[in-house]
Design an enzyme around this catalytic site. Structure first.
Site, PDB file in Angstrom:
ATOM      1  N   HIS A 143      16.920  12.171-125.993  1.00 35.61           N
ATOM      2  CA  HIS A 143      15.848  13.176-125.990  1.00 35.61           C
ATOM      3  C   HIS A 143      15.910  14.012-127.273  1.00 35.61           C
ATOM      4  O   HIS A 143      14.881  14.233-127.927  1.00 35.61           O
ATOM      5  CB  HIS A 143      16.012  14.068-124.756  1.00 35.61           C
ATOM      6  N   GLU A 144      17.110  14.454-127.636  1.00 35.01           N
ATOM      7  CA  GLU A 144      17.252  15.287-128.839  1.00 35.01           C
ATOM      8  C   GLU A 144      16.998  14.489-130.112  1.00 35.01           C
ATOM      9  O   GLU A 144      16.355  14.987-131.050  1.00 35.01           O
ATOM     10  CB  GLU A 144      18.646  15.917-128.873  1.00 35.01           C
ATOM     11  N   HIS A 147      13.354  14.251-130.569  1.00 31.43           N
ATOM     12  CA  HIS A 147      12.801  15.473-131.168  1.00 31.43           C
ATOM     13  C   HIS A 147      12.900  15.399-132.691  1.00 31.43           C
ATOM     14  O   HIS A 147      11.937  15.716-133.407  1.00 31.43           O
ATOM     15  CB  HIS A 147      13.577  16.701-130.683  1.00 31.43           C
ATOM     16  N   GLU A 221       7.864  18.183-125.509  1.00 38.25           N
ATOM     17  CA  GLU A 221       8.902  17.828-124.536  1.00 38.25           C
ATOM     18  C   GLU A 221       8.573  16.505-123.843  1.00 38.25           C
ATOM     19  O   GLU A 221       9.442  15.654-123.665  1.00 38.25           O
ATOM     20  CB  GLU A 221       9.069  18.940-123.496  1.00 38.25           C
TER      21      GLU A 221
END
Length: 285
Positions: A143-144, A147, A221
């Site tokens: 997820h990071e 980003h 997100e």
């Protein structure tokens, strides 16, 4: 207290730098600070300038405010696994290897920050390492990394800069109109009513602007969740989000909170940087 002092010193330094930039621009181009053009310059310099300075300082601020330890040479099996996992995911997404760090906190969280895709930091909390399985932690890291690969730090900085500029510009214009209505041309250098209404309008427009920024943050997100699902599988990402339902309240602030896997409580969904966990889980199904 350390975070508060660092926040105040950083913002003071930013204000001094931007004030110097404004003085130079006004002197070189002969712009009046009370003209429409001058007000627009002030709004743009403080609106975009503050956002971009914060972006370029984001890694340093994140390390200092969280006390994050950057893994330069893995000392444990966990650190070795963290670095190897981020390296593999970064390679899959075609970005330069981020710095990997651990910060001490009971919350289950992680965040990404940095001025660009190829100059970034991915940090995880000790609470995440103690309370998540490797599959769940792998999904959080994905997820990071997503980003970072999506360029979310720069995207939200640009959005923040635009809304900041409009907030400052509109607030000063309206404050000037109110001041002229109340005082006429009696005071040439600006009056106390101008400064008071300038602050009031900036607060009001700032609240509206935060709704806009939060909306785009929530969109990013969902995109990061989708990117993580592509890297490690939707099942792992859903399991990680389910685990976050039992999380401690997040202690992250600012951009770290915006790019964390979980966020703190908000007054309402309109102001939340993250969508509800159930909505994120359902979006992955």
């Amino acid at each position: 207290m350390k975070r508060v002092v660092l926040f105040l010193l950083t913002n003071l330094a930013v204000m001094l730098v931007l004030g110097l930039v404004l003085s130079i621009l006004f002197a070189v181009f002969g712009i009046s600070s009370r003209s429409i053009g001058g007000i627009l310059v002030i709004a743009a310099v403080f609106g975009f300038g503050g956002s971009f300075i914060s972006l370029f300082m984001s890694k340093w601020i994140a390390k200092k405010s969280t006390g994050a330890y950057v893994i330069e040479q893995a000392r444990t099996d966990t650190e070795q696994w963290l670095v190897a996992t981020v390296a593999e995911q970064a390679q899959q997404r075609g970005i330069k290897m981020p710095e990997v760090a651990i910060y001490d906190s009971p919350e289950i969280n992680a965040f990404a920050t940095g001025p660009s895709k190829n100059n970034s930091l991915v940090a995880v909390s000790s609470g995440l390492l103690h309370n998540m399985t490797k599959d769940e932690a792998q999904a959080v890291l994905a997820h990071e990394v997503s980003h970072v690969a999506n360029g979310d730090m720069v995207t939200l900085t640009l959005i923040q800069g635009v809304v900041n500029t409009f907030v400052i510009f509109l607030a000063k214009i309206l404050a000037g109109i109110v001041d002229n209505f109340l005082n006429g041309d009696e005071e040439e250098g600006g009056s106390w009513t101008y400064f008071i209404f300038d602050m009031i309008f900036q607060i009001l427009f700032g609240i509206l602007a935060s709704v806009i920024v939060a909306y785009f943050s929530r969109k990013r997100e969902y995109a990061a969740d989708k990117g993580a699902a592509e890297l490690v599988g939707a099942n792992k990402m859903r399991a990680a989000l389910e685990r976050l339902k039992h999380n401690h309240e997040s202690q992250l602030q600012g951009s770290m909170m915006a790019f964390g896997i979980a966020s703190g409580r908000s007054i309402g969904e309109l102001f939340a940087s993250h969508p509800p966990l159930d909505s994120r889980i359902n979006a992955l199904k």
